[in-house]
Design an enzyme around this catalytic site. Structure first.
Site, short mmCIF file in Angstrom:
data_model
loop_
_atom_site.label_atom_id
_atom_site.label_comp_id
_atom_site.label_asym_id
_atom_site.label_seq_id
_atom_site.Cartn_x
_atom_site.Cartn_y
_atom_site.Cartn_z
N ASP A 59 -40.67 53.95 40.86
CA ASP A 59 -41.97 54.01 40.59
C ASP A 59 -42.78 52.85 40.04
O ASP A 59 -42.13 52.62 38.91
CB ASP A 59 -42.25 55.45 39.54
CG ASP A 59 -43.45 55.74 39.27
OD1 ASP A 59 -44.52 54.94 39.59
OD2 ASP A 59 -43.66 56.88 38.90
N ASN A 82 -45.56 46.84 48.62
CA ASN A 82 -46.09 47.58 49.25
C ASN A 82 -46.83 48.73 48.75
O ASN A 82 -48.02 49.22 49.17
CB ASN A 82 -45.51 48.01 50.70
CG ASN A 82 -46.16 49.26 51.47
OD1 ASN A 82 -47.11 48.61 52.19
ND2 ASN A 82 -45.86 50.39 51.37
N TYR A 159 -60.37 48.89 43.61
CA TYR A 159 -59.24 48.59 44.82
C TYR A 159 -59.60 46.82 44.99
O TYR A 159 -58.57 46.31 45.34
CB TYR A 159 -59.51 49.26 45.92
CG TYR A 159 -58.37 49.03 47.43
CD1 TYR A 159 -57.14 49.32 46.78
CD2 TYR A 159 -58.95 48.42 48.29
CE1 TYR A 159 -56.21 49.06 47.87
CE2 TYR A 159 -58.02 48.18 49.33
CZ TYR A 159 -56.64 48.43 49.12
OH TYR A 159 -55.85 48.08 50.27
N LYS A 163 -56.70 43.91 44.23
CA LYS A 163 -56.28 43.30 45.33
C LYS A 163 -56.59 41.70 45.31
O LYS A 163 -55.86 40.91 45.67
CB LYS A 163 -56.42 43.86 46.98
CG LYS A 163 -55.98 45.17 47.07
CD LYS A 163 -54.76 44.70 47.20
CE LYS A 163 -53.78 46.35 47.79
NZ LYS A 163 -52.50 46.31 47.67
N THR A 194 -54.14 55.70 58.32
CA THR A 194 -53.03 56.19 57.62
C THR A 194 -53.69 57.35 56.49
O THR A 194 -55.01 57.45 56.62
CB THR A 194 -52.54 55.03 56.72
OG1 THR A 194 -53.49 54.67 55.52
CG2 THR A 194 -51.86 53.80 57.35
#
Length: 241
Positions: A59, A82, A159, A163, A194
């Site tokens: 984790d 990932n 996000y 990134k 996804t």
């Protein structure tokens, strides 16, 4: 046999990346937060005749979990960071709760850094170590400020910023390791259908994983310190930071 650890690998792009690397002859540590789900993913691969794979409980939000995972891996050639979360939608830079910022950064940035630091000693023992940070075209500051960018209007702030931070770390890490056998790169799997985006993306997990795998298996003459992306940069396969 070369070994690879993939975080967040029990489903979607991570799982398909594991499948493709297994077919190339790699031994895969399939990283997962839930060992039951990880074992189920491994059983799917076994059913395809791909048996050089072990589920690994890791984790990335939990330092103790990362350290426990480190003790179970004896050698490593490739690390693929990932694991990631979106933070949910919509997101506004002026009123998104700081708790959400911290949660997203904990997974997408701090977790990635901690995993890298935990396994870097093993990677240094490899003759051809590779680190692949799975990023997003949304993390490109250049693209985010370019009105012609295909995803210019898509700006989930937690996000995007997490990134962008990952990308900055990738640049520095690649620089520090530039005179070694390491290849350190960021890879944008592109907008893929996804669970992460409610299957809204036009791309396939097979194509997305192939982009990640390409960076994972780079030869000695391969690039390092690059941001690979076919998203709005098909002519070169490299995105501006």
């Amino acid at each position: 046999m070369k070994t690879v650890l993939i975080t967040g690998a029990n489903r979607s792009i991570g799982f398909e990346t594991a499948r493709q690397l297994l077919k190339l002859g790699y031994y895969v540590y399939l990283g997962c937060r839930d060992l039951v789900k990880g074992q189920q993913a491994v059983e799917k691969l076994h059913a395809e005749g791909l048996d050089q794979v072990t589920p690994l409980l890791i984790d990335v939000d939990n330092p103790a979990s990362i350290q426990a995972a480190r003790t179970k891996v004896r050698s490593l050639d490739v690390l693929i960071n990932n694991a990631g979360i979106s933070g949910g939608y919509p997101q506004s830079s002026t009123d998104t709760d700081l708790h959400v910022f911290r949660q997203v950064f904990e997974t997408n940035f701090f977790g990635m850094v901690e995993v890298t630091q935990a396994f870097i000693d093993l990677l240094k023992q490899s003759s051809s170590p590779r680190i692949v940070n799975v990023t997003s075209g949304l993390g490109s500051l250049n693209r985010q400020s370019d009105p012609t960018y295909v995803h210019y209007k898509v700006k989930p702030v937690t996000y995007v910023s997490s990134k962008a931070a990952m990308n900055a770390y990738t640049i520095v890490l690649a620089y520090e390791l530039k005179n070694t056998a390491f290849k350190v790169n960021a890879v944008d799997p592109c907008y893929t259908a996804t669970d992460f985006n409610n299957h809204s993306g036009p791309g396939t997990v097979e194509d997305a994983a192939a982009r990640v795998v390409k960076a994972a298996v780079l030869g000695p003459d391969g690039a390092t310190g690059q941001f690979f992306s076919d998203d709005n940069a098909p002519e070169t396969g490299i995105s501006p930071w």
